[in-house]
Design a protein around this motif. Structure first.
Motif, PDB file in Angstrom:
ATOM      1  N   MET A 105       0.849  -1.180   0.000  1.00 13.61           N
ATOM      2  CA  MET A 105       0.000   0.000   0.000  1.00 13.61           C
ATOM      3  C   MET A 105       0.890   1.237   0.000  1.00 13.61           C
ATOM      4  O   MET A 105       1.881   1.301   0.699  1.00 13.61           O
ATOM      5  CB  MET A 105      -0.887  -0.022   1.249  1.00 13.61           C
ATOM      6  CG  MET A 105      -1.943   1.055   1.236  1.00 13.61           C
ATOM      7  SD  MET A 105      -2.871   1.166   2.795  1.00 13.61           S
ATOM      8  CE  MET A 105      -4.336   0.280   2.396  1.00 13.61           C
ATOM      9  N   GLU A 106       0.486   2.217  -0.777  1.00 11.32           N
ATOM     10  CA  GLU A 106       1.271   3.438  -0.831  1.00 11.32           C
ATOM     11  C   GLU A 106       1.213   4.158   0.515  1.00 11.32           C
ATOM     12  O   GLU A 106       0.233   4.062   1.240  1.00 11.32           O
ATOM     13  CB  GLU A 106       0.739   4.349  -1.933  1.00 11.32           C
ATOM     14  CG  GLU A 106       0.927   3.751  -3.328  1.00 11.32           C
ATOM     15  CD  GLU A 106       0.327   4.645  -4.390  1.00 11.32           C
ATOM     16  OE1 GLU A 106       0.440   5.886  -4.251  1.00 11.32           O
ATOM     17  OE2 GLU A 106      -0.237   4.101  -5.331  1.00 11.32           O
ATOM     18  N   GLU A 107       2.279   4.870   0.830  1.00  8.36           N
ATOM     19  CA  GLU A 107       2.406   5.527   2.138  1.00  8.36           C
ATOM     20  C   GLU A 107       1.262   6.499   2.419  1.00  8.36           C
ATOM     21  O   GLU A 107       0.738   6.533   3.528  1.00  8.36           O
ATOM     22  CB  GLU A 107       3.760   6.253   2.220  1.00  8.36           C
ATOM     23  CG  GLU A 107       4.150   6.698   3.601  1.00  8.36           C
ATOM     24  CD  GLU A 107       4.291   5.551   4.594  1.00  8.36           C
ATOM     25  OE1 GLU A 107       3.936   5.760   5.759  1.00  8.36           O
ATOM     26  OE2 GLU A 107       4.735   4.448   4.203  1.00  8.36           O
ATOM     27  N   TRP A 108       0.869   7.309   1.461  1.00  7.23           N
ATOM     28  CA  TRP A 108      -0.202   8.285   1.698  1.00  7.23           C
ATOM     29  C   TRP A 108      -1.522   7.596   2.001  1.00  7.23           C
ATOM     30  O   TRP A 108      -2.326   8.098   2.775  1.00  7.23           O
ATOM     31  CB  TRP A 108      -0.339   9.274   0.534  1.00  7.23           C
ATOM     32  CG  TRP A 108      -0.932   8.686  -0.727  1.00  7.23           C
ATOM     33  CD1 TRP A 108      -0.263   8.092  -1.751  1.00  7.23           C
ATOM     34  CD2 TRP A 108      -2.317   8.628  -1.051  1.00  7.23           C
ATOM     35  NE1 TRP A 108      -1.138   7.668  -2.709  1.00  7.23           N
ATOM     36  CE2 TRP A 108      -2.410   7.994  -2.307  1.00  7.23           C
ATOM     37  CE3 TRP A 108      -3.488   9.054  -0.421  1.00  7.23           C
ATOM     38  CZ2 TRP A 108      -3.628   7.769  -2.940  1.00  7.23           C
ATOM     39  CZ3 TRP A 108      -4.697   8.829  -1.059  1.00  7.23           C
ATOM     40  CH2 TRP A 108      -4.770   8.195  -2.296  1.00  7.23           C
ATOM     41  N   LYS A 109      -1.751   6.431   1.436  1.00 13.07           N
ATOM     42  CA  LYS A 109      -2.985   5.686   1.707  1.00 13.07           C
ATOM     43  C   LYS A 109      -2.998   5.193   3.153  1.00 13.07           C
ATOM     44  O   LYS A 109      -4.037   5.200   3.804  1.00 13.07           O
ATOM     45  CB  LYS A 109      -3.144   4.512   0.742  1.00 13.07           C
ATOM     46  CG  LYS A 109      -3.481   4.931  -0.670  1.00 13.07           C
ATOM     47  CD  LYS A 109      -3.647   3.718  -1.560  1.00 13.07           C
ATOM     48  CE  LYS A 109      -3.928   4.124  -2.999  1.00 13.07           C
ATOM     49  NZ  LYS A 109      -4.027   2.957  -3.876  1.00 13.07           N
ATOM     50  N   LYS A 110      -1.841   4.770   3.641  1.00 13.59           N
ATOM     51  CA  LYS A 110      -1.751   4.342   5.039  1.00 13.59           C
ATOM     52  C   LYS A 110      -2.057   5.509   5.979  1.00 13.59           C
ATOM     53  O   LYS A 110      -2.767   5.350   6.968  1.00 13.59           O
ATOM     54  CB  LYS A 110      -0.355   3.794   5.349  1.00 13.59           C
ATOM     55  CG  LYS A 110      -0.090   2.420   4.804  1.00 13.59           C
ATOM     56  CD  LYS A 110       1.299   1.978   5.223  1.00 13.59           C
ATOM     57  CE  LYS A 110       1.660   0.655   4.572  1.00 13.59           C
ATOM     58  NZ  LYS A 110       3.014   0.246   4.926  1.00 13.59           N
TER      59      LYS A 110
ATOM     60  N   VAL B  87      -3.832   8.231   5.358  1.00 10.48           N
ATOM     61  CA  VAL B  87      -5.254   8.554   5.266  1.00 10.48           C
ATOM     62  C   VAL B  87      -6.071   7.528   6.051  1.00 10.48           C
ATOM     63  O   VAL B  87      -6.997   7.880   6.781  1.00 10.48           O
ATOM     64  CB  VAL B  87      -5.718   8.635   3.789  1.00 10.48           C
ATOM     65  CG1 VAL B  87      -7.230   8.685   3.683  1.00 10.48           C
ATOM     66  CG2 VAL B  87      -5.089   9.850   3.113  1.00 10.48           C
ATOM     67  N   ALA B  88      -5.712   6.266   5.927  1.00  7.74           N
ATOM     68  CA  ALA B  88      -6.430   5.208   6.653  1.00  7.74           C
ATOM     69  C   ALA B  88      -6.305   5.410   8.161  1.00  7.74           C
ATOM     70  O   ALA B  88      -7.297   5.303   8.894  1.00  7.74           O
ATOM     71  CB  ALA B  88      -5.905   3.836   6.250  1.00  7.74           C
TER      72      ALA B  88
END
Length: 165
Positions: free
Chosen positions: A1-6, A8-9
């Protein structure tokens, strides 16, 4: 998973947890506002501006004793008032006997002003002869249970910066 998605999650999880805790506290403490930020210095040195106070709803006026710190709504005031109970009286409101509470902040020299009701201003005579306002039972929302020092300063600063406070 891309860092920005983590990120945001995690942010979304944090939001859900905060709202979940707030909802749980509302139910457990029987109040719509279980956490309030102190916005004035009237209760110093017990509560300072920016402290967050944990509140418990009042379901029976007999739960309130002299010395308790209560939160009540007053017509014409934007924020609820959090002050200490100094005296408890029984008065007639709409022809029925009801308890009322003489309050004032620990940092205030005099009691809170008379409380406006449908019968006029609610006031009582104190033992020293002074006339003081008396808060009716129906205006009391909660009692202070615990204080978290200074954690509300950032929201207060933001509100003031935005011209909301």
């Amino acid at each position: 998973m891309e860092e920005w998605k983590k990120e945001v999650a995690w942010f979304l999880v944090a939001i859900v947890v905060v709202f979940g805790i707030q909802a749980g506290l509302r139910v457990a403490l029987h109040t719509d506002s279980p956490l309030v930020i102190v916005v004035s210095g009237s209760m110093e040195p017990v509560f300072y501006r920016g402290d967050v106070v944990l509140l418990k709803g009042v379901t029976n006026p007999d739960q309130i004793k002299v010395g308790d710190v209560i939160v009540y709504k007053r017509p014409g005031y934007e924020y609820p008032i959090i002050h200490r109970v100094r005296y408890i009286y029984t008065v007639k409101i709409d022809g029925k006997p009801e308890k009322c509470f003489v309050t004032w902040g620990d940092n205030n020299p005099v009691p809170d002003p008379p409380y406006p009701t449908s019968d006029g201003l609610l006031e009582v005579q104190l033992p020293d002869g002074y006339i003081a306002g008396c808060v009716p039972t129906y205006a009391v929302e909660a009692k202070a249970e615990f204080v978290f020092p200074k954690i509300g300063l950032i929201p207060l600063w933001i509100r003031n910066a935005l011209g909301l406070g």
